[in-house]
Each structure stands twice: as C-alpha cells, then as structure tokens.
Design a protein around this motif. Structure first.
Motif, short mmCIF file in Angstrom:
data_model
loop_
_atom_site.label_atom_id
_atom_site.label_comp_id
_atom_site.label_asym_id
_atom_site.label_seq_id
_atom_site.Cartn_x
_atom_site.Cartn_y
_atom_site.Cartn_z
N GLN A 58 -27.40 29.79 -25.26
CA GLN A 58 -27.63 28.72 -24.29
C GLN A 58 -26.32 28.47 -23.55
O GLN A 58 -25.34 28.06 -24.17
CB GLN A 58 -28.09 27.44 -25.00
CG GLN A 58 -28.21 26.22 -24.10
CD GLN A 58 -29.18 26.38 -22.94
OE1 GLN A 58 -30.26 26.92 -23.11
NE2 GLN A 58 -28.79 25.93 -21.76
N PRO A 59 -26.28 28.75 -22.23
CA PRO A 59 -25.03 28.54 -21.48
C PRO A 59 -24.63 27.06 -21.45
O PRO A 59 -25.47 26.20 -21.23
CB PRO A 59 -25.38 29.02 -20.07
CG PRO A 59 -26.65 29.77 -20.18
CD PRO A 59 -27.35 29.26 -21.40
N LYS A 60 -23.36 26.80 -21.69
CA LYS A 60 -22.85 25.43 -21.62
C LYS A 60 -22.96 24.93 -20.19
O LYS A 60 -22.68 25.66 -19.24
CB LYS A 60 -21.40 25.38 -22.08
CG LYS A 60 -21.25 25.61 -23.55
CD LYS A 60 -19.81 25.52 -23.99
CE LYS A 60 -19.72 25.79 -25.48
NZ LYS A 60 -18.37 25.74 -25.97
N GLY A 61 -23.40 23.70 -20.04
CA GLY A 61 -23.49 23.09 -18.73
C GLY A 61 -24.76 23.44 -17.97
O GLY A 61 -24.91 23.06 -16.82
#
Length: 129
Positions: A8-11
């Motif tokens: 899950q990509p941060k931001g």
C-alpha cells in the motif's frame, strides 16, 4: 500460494476493489482487450452490460488458460466502458473471478466508443506466471 506482494503506497488512499501496486517474479502474459464475442464470433448481450461483462470474463478466462495462467496470476486489469453506469455490473462479475482480498491493480476509463457500436465494455489483462 500467491507469490505476489500488494504494498500500500504511503500517502495514497486504499483502492476500493483494486490494488494500487502488485509486484512479483515470473513470465509476463499480456491479453488483448476482450469484448463480448462468443467462440463463433457472435456478439453477446447487446444493450446488457452484465451479459457482455460475463462473456468478456469468459473470454479472459479462456485466454488465461491458453497461456497456462489462472486468475491468481492476474496483476492488472484495464476496463474500457462506454458508460460508467455499467461499472457495478462489471464489479459483480469481476468479483466472481478475482480474489477480492488481493485484487489486481486496475484502471477504469469511460470511452466514447469501442470497435463496434453495440460493445459496451472491453477488458484487457496482464498476468505473471
């Protein structure tokens, strides 16, 4: 056993029914956009988004099998719809094929038209085996 990672990509807000990123090792399989043509080349489900989507997913399933792949190998789906009103039907059928706990990355785009006027949806797939 699934060999892919789904970071899950941060931001980035979590996807609803899709993953933003799928990574993993293996052989690349690209499946051309499929439309609602049956094995005899006859169009299925004119005016019916769900019937067309069912035929499209059946075609994708056959293409995956021809490549020695399964739905567990699919890492990306691209959806082209002439009307986003067909998206709920697409999601219903899609969920019959993909693991909804680790769905592939995907993109949905509304287009003005597809290759035939009766075509409401086209889907292309990418898999890694």
């Amino acid at each position: 056993m699934n060999k892919f990672a789904y970071p899950q990509p941060k931001g980035v807000a979590p996807g609803n029914g899709y993953s933003h990123v799928v990574t993993g090792p293996g052989q690349w399989v690209a499946i051309a956009g499929q439309v609602a043509l049956d094995a005899d080349g006859k169009f299925v489900g004119e005016g019916d988004a769900e019937a067309q989507t069912r035929q499209v997913f059946a075609n994708l399933d056959a293409a995956l099998k021809a490549a020695g792949a399964t739905w567990d190998n699919v890492v990306k789906l691209n959806y082209y719809l002439t009307d986003m009103a067909g998206l709920p039907a697409l999601r219903t059928v899609r969920d019959e094929y993909v693991d909804t706990t680790r769905p592939p990355a995907s993109t949905a785009v509304q287009v003005v038209a597809l290759f035939r006027p009766e075509a409401l949806i086209e889907i292309e797939a990418y898999a890694v085996i």
